[in-house]
Design an enzyme around this catalytic site. Structure first.
Site, PDB file in Angstrom:
ATOM      1  N   ALA A 288       0.846  -1.193   0.000  1.00  0.00           N
ATOM      2  CA  ALA A 288       0.000   0.000   0.000  1.00  0.00           C
ATOM      3  C   ALA A 288       0.880   1.240   0.000  1.00  0.00           C
ATOM      4  CB  ALA A 288      -0.910  -0.004   1.218  1.00  0.00           C
ATOM      5  N   CYS A 289       0.479   2.222  -0.798  1.00  0.00           N
ATOM      6  CA  CYS A 289       1.288   3.423  -0.933  1.00  0.00           C
ATOM      7  C   CYS A 289       0.447   4.672  -0.737  1.00  0.00           C
ATOM      8  CB  CYS A 289       1.956   3.451  -2.293  1.00  0.00           C
ATOM      9  SG  CYS A 289       0.803   3.806  -3.640  1.00  0.00           S
ATOM     10  N   ASP A 290       1.123   5.776  -0.750  1.00  0.00           N
ATOM     11  CA  ASP A 290       0.497   7.082  -0.606  1.00  0.00           C
ATOM     12  C   ASP A 290       0.509   7.772  -1.961  1.00  0.00           C
ATOM     13  OD1 ASP A 290      -0.595   9.322   0.671  1.00  0.00           O
ATOM     14  OD2 ASP A 290       1.380  10.149   1.113  1.00  0.00           O
TER      15      ASP A 290
END
Length: 102
Positions: free
Chosen positions: A15-17
């Site tokens: 999961a990333c921003d």
């Protein structure tokens, strides 16, 4: 605290921003490492973690956000995109049948 046994890991979600390119690189590298174990690696924004996620990896500062979208998953944070020990821990748990806990 959530736990998962390595033999139960069939997919790892990175999961990333907001579409960070570095996390795409991490997903590609981890996919290559986990391919022999038939574990899929998926990349997604932290606010779009799929409902079936059981193991989520993200940068440390995103762990709280990841928990909001994947409360039942094991969520592990990392500090470095390259060489962080969490990636070795995930591979070892899958390979050797160990447990991971957040």
């Amino acid at each position: 605290m959530s736990t998962i046994h390595g033999s139960d890991i069939k997919k790892v979600v990175i999961a990333c921003d907001a579409g960070m390119g570095s996390s795409v690189m991490v997903a590609a590298q981890l996919a290559k490492r986990l391919k022999p174990y038939r574990v899929k690696v998926e990349h997604t924004p932290v606010n779009e973690i799929p409902d079936d996620a059981k193991l989520v990896l993200c940068q440390d500062f995103l762990v709280a956000s990841a928990r909001k979208g994947a409360a039942d998953a094991v969520i592990l944070g990392f500090q470095s995109f390259l060489g962080d020990p969490v990636f070795d821990q995930v591979e070892a748990a899958i390979r050797d049948g160990g447990h991971l806990a957040d």
